[in-house]
Scaffold this active site. Structure first.
Site, short mmCIF file in Angstrom:
data_model
loop_
_atom_site.label_atom_id
_atom_site.label_comp_id
_atom_site.label_asym_id
_atom_site.label_seq_id
_atom_site.Cartn_x
_atom_site.Cartn_y
_atom_site.Cartn_z
N ASP A 163 0.82 -1.21 0.00
CA ASP A 163 0.00 0.00 0.00
C ASP A 163 0.85 1.27 0.00
OD1 ASP A 163 -2.40 1.48 0.28
OD2 ASP A 163 -2.05 1.64 2.44
N ASN A 412 6.74 -7.29 6.52
CA ASN A 412 5.49 -6.67 6.96
C ASN A 412 4.31 -7.50 6.46
OD1 ASN A 412 3.93 -4.38 8.13
ND2 ASN A 412 3.17 -4.26 6.03
N GLU A 413 3.53 -7.98 7.39
CA GLU A 413 2.27 -8.65 7.12
C GLU A 413 2.35 -9.78 6.09
OE1 GLU A 413 -0.74 -5.69 6.35
OE2 GLU A 413 -0.67 -5.01 8.42
N ASN A 466 -0.11 -5.32 13.67
CA ASN A 466 -0.77 -4.22 12.96
C ASN A 466 -2.27 -4.49 13.08
OD1 ASN A 466 1.84 -3.67 12.19
ND2 ASN A 466 1.58 -4.23 10.04
N TYR A 468 -6.49 -3.23 12.94
CA TYR A 468 -7.46 -2.29 12.38
C TYR A 468 -8.89 -2.59 12.79
CZ TYR A 468 -3.59 -0.30 9.86
OH TYR A 468 -2.41 0.34 9.57
N TYR A 472 -10.89 -1.57 9.19
CA TYR A 472 -11.19 -2.63 8.21
C TYR A 472 -12.12 -3.67 8.82
CZ TYR A 472 -7.35 -0.64 5.55
OH TYR A 472 -6.55 0.22 4.86
N GLU A 504 1.00 -0.94 14.09
CA GLU A 504 0.07 -0.14 13.29
C GLU A 504 -1.29 -0.16 13.97
OE1 GLU A 504 -0.30 -1.06 9.10
OE2 GLU A 504 1.87 -1.31 8.87
N TRP A 549 -0.32 4.10 12.88
CA TRP A 549 -0.25 4.18 11.43
C TRP A 549 -1.09 5.35 11.00
CZ3 TRP A 549 3.19 2.24 8.40
CH2 TRP A 549 3.01 2.33 7.01
N LYS A 568 -4.25 7.91 6.61
CA LYS A 568 -4.19 7.58 8.05
C LYS A 568 -3.14 8.43 8.78
CE LYS A 568 -6.05 2.94 7.59
NZ LYS A 568 -5.87 2.71 6.15
C1 GCB Z 1 -1.44 -2.24 6.69
C2 GCB Z 1 -0.13 -2.12 6.01
C3 GCB Z 1 0.19 -0.69 5.60
C4 GCB Z 1 -1.06 -0.03 5.04
C5 GCB Z 1 -2.11 0.00 6.15
C6 GCB Z 1 -3.42 0.61 5.67
O1 GCB Z 1 -1.72 -3.17 7.37
O2 GCB Z 1 0.94 -2.64 6.75
O3 GCB Z 1 1.20 -0.73 4.63
O4 GCB Z 1 -0.82 1.23 4.54
O5 GCB Z 1 -2.39 -1.30 6.55
O6 GCB Z 1 -3.61 1.80 5.87
O7 GCB Z 1 -4.20 -0.08 5.06
#
Ligand code: GCB
Length: 592
Positions: A163, A412-413, A466, A468, A472, A504, A549, A568
């Site tokens: 991303d 990462n992820e 990380n 959300y 999400y 994040e 993040w 973000k």
């Molecule tokens: C994540 C990623 C990061 C993205 C973020 C997002 O999990 O590690 O690279 O930018 O989410 O904002 O979706």
């Protein structure tokens, strides 16, 4: 590989400035030998910078394939008896380099330096041509991976799973520098304490006798030794610590048989230790709590081009907001950034460019439906792993001496649920530990499955999450977010008994969009979501860090989930604060 520096035996010349530049989507330059003469039909391109946003032209922004850079450099006569090296701090993602008519270097991996001894190929007392063909294509074997789609009209479009925008070009400084013919090629330092005495274990790679002298920040000599490897002891040492970037300087001298200095190099040294003990992350034996951000190198016009102006401003904002750390998501950042972090006592999680190794996430967004395997012969496979290993080796080789770097994040992820992930990661973790036994190793985990279904976390020292919830997962529902987050964090703590850093958490926020009843995309929703997370972190003692993040809004590939990039940021792309900046400042300065 040592950074170029000026000194009694060395001289460097920056090749920053305007280079000749030409796109070459068809790849004609390689067959026509464009390096052999002045680049025809060229435009000006500033170095360092990404090339994508310099000209308002989609052909440049969305270019896929080769791009040529060329400059001319005057080499002084005095350099005739020196060894001359051409060094690129980075070339994204791969490059071949010629000096005059001769190919001198080839490198793949867009965020680590490479160099070539060009002594034999330069004409002293004359102009010399330096030509680079850069290529920005990502494939299944590259780090990060990607695929190229061909459109019905024949256009090639780069797709990728991470991303952030696939910026390309000469992002960082380029140098021509000299060393004497006999020279110091590398220095490695690791540090520890014997009560209040600092112990510096050093090794100097070179071809002769070595003497080292250690000076404190005022320039007074505090220790010295003869030999290319050994220990220096500093009674009543001033440690490097978060918020106190105290540095000693190790001067290594290479001596000839008469004992004269033929080369010397000054290496900053911060004396500190890092340790994971139970659920704690210790720096100098004291529990450390990470406060800060996942951060990109990203700015309008420059893209990922390194810029001292923005670097100093960003560090000033980190200081203003009370942050003590950041993660170099999702690739190694410029070496100037790490030097700055060293000198200012800012703690860094150093990350490789291994992002997007997960076909169940696309452009940061989680996919629903059946799980897609990531690790397969025709996807992320042995070739990818080979390049991933090299990315780790080059990162550790570059950053091993930075006291600011306290943790390696190797990916990462990635897909951490598919059983093959374990075979993929186990050798990479082992190699990272072999290269650097002094720093813990981790990867940043995405919420793909409950903790007990993860097949790789036990390989690592620290749990990086990380998360959300409320974005999400259950957008708009912060009540569920609070309970889900707490339940999950407690599961990780119980399952692994290791420290957890939330690397994040956050919400896209359109600056200036306000509401009394917080709803996604408003400034109020961002602050409320952060409050919810902070309440949970404060209740779970395994949590030893919070990195929001993200630091600032940044460019991404186009998509319906992204409004002019990822929003973000706690700061906008031009570094203006959203409401969350003041909220974080209050929290982080209070708990100093
Ligand atoms: C994540 C990623 C990061 C993205 C973020 C997002 O999990 O590690 O690279 O930018 O989410 O904002 O979706």
């Amino acid at each position: 590989m040592l950074r170029p520096q000026d000194g009694p035996t060395r001289e460097r010349r920056s090749l920053a400035g305007l280079w000749r530049f030409r796109l070459d989507a068809e790849g004609a330059g390689r067959t026509e030998g464009w390096w052999r003469s002045t680049l025809a039909a060229a435009e000006d391109m500033p170095v360092p910078a990404s090339y994508n946003d310099i000209y308002p032209d989609t052909a440049v922004r969305d270019h896929v394939g080769d791009a040529w850079y060329q400059t001319s450099v005057w080499v002084p006569d005095q350099w005739a008896d020196q060894r001359v090296v051409l060094r690129f701090d980075a070339a994204t993602h791969r490059a071949i380099v010629w000096v005059n008519d001769t190919e001198v270097a080839e490198h793949e991996g867009g965020y680590t330096p490479f160099e070539a001894d060009v002594t034999e190929h330069l004409r002293p007392g004359a102009e010399n041509r330096v030509t680079v063909v850069m290529n920005n294509e990502l494939s299944w074997s590259t780090i990060p991976p990607g695929t190229i789609e061909e459109r019905p009209d024949g256009r090639r479009v780069q797709r990728y799973f991470h991303d952030f925008f696939n910026y390309a070009g000469l992002h960082r400084p380029v140098w021509l520098y000299t060393t004497p013919p006999a020279y110091i090629s590398d220095i490695t330092v690791t540090t520890s304490f014997d009560d209040t005495t600092g112990v510096i274990d050093y090794r100097v790679d070179s071809t002769g006798d070595v003497r080292v002298v250690l000076r404190d920040a005022s320039g007074s000599e505090v220790a010295s030794a003869d030999g290319s490897a050994g220990f220096l002891r500093v009674p009543d040492v001033h440690p490097w610590a978060p918020g106190d970037g105290y540095l000693y300087e190790l001067e290594a001298s290479l001596l000839n048989q008469s004992g004269e200095v033929v080369d010397s190099y000054r290496q900053p040294v911060g004396v500190r230790t890092v340790e994971v003990r139970g659920k704690q992350f210790l720096i100098n034996g004291t529990p450390f709590y990470f406060k800060g951000f996942g951060k990109h190198e990203d700015a309008a016009v420059r893209g990922k081009g390194h810029d001292d102006v923005l670097m100093v401003h960003d560090f000033a904002l980190l200081d203003w907001i009370g942050a003590n750390s950041f993660r170099t998501s999702h690739y190694p950042h410029a070496e100037d950034v790490l030097d700055y972090a060293d000198r200012h006592g800012v703690v860094v999680i150093g990350e490789t460019p291994a992002v997007g190794l997960n076909l169940n996430i696309g452009g940061g967004v989680f996919k629903s439906g059946e799980r897609v395997p990531t690790f397969a012969a025709d996807r992320v496979s042995d070739d990818t792993q080979h390049n991933h290993l090299r990315a780790i080796q080059e990162l550790v080789a570059r950053d091993k001496n930075h006291p600011s770097v306290v943790l390696w994040c190797v990916a990462n992820e990635p897909d951490n649920v598919q059983p093959e992930a374990r075979d993929y990661f186990a050798p990479l973790v082992a190699e990272t530990r072999r290269l650097d036994p002094t720093r813990p190793v981790a990867y940043a985990n995405a919420l793909l499955a409950p903790p007990d279904q993860c097949v790789i976390t036990d390989l690592f020292d620290v749990v990086l999450l990380n998360r959300y919830y409320g974005w999400y997962f259950g957008p708009g529902d912060l009540q569920t977010a609070e309970t889900s987050l707490e339940t999950e964090l407690r599961q990780w703590a119980e399952l692994h008994g290791k420290p957890i850093i939330i690397t994040e958490y956050g919400a896209d926020t359109y600056p200036g969009l306000r509401d009394i009843v917080p709803s996604p995309w408003t400034e109020e929703y961002q602050t409320e979501l952060l409050d919810v997370y902070h309440r949970v972190f404060d209740r779970v003692d395994a949590v030893v860090g919070e990195q929001v993040w993200t630091f600032a809004d940044f460019a991404t590939m186009p998509g319906v989930f992204r409004v002019d990039g990822n929003k973000k940021g706690v700061f906008t792309r031009d570094r203006r604060p959203k409401s969350a900046a003041f909220q974080l400042r209050t929290r982080w300065l209070e708990c100093e």
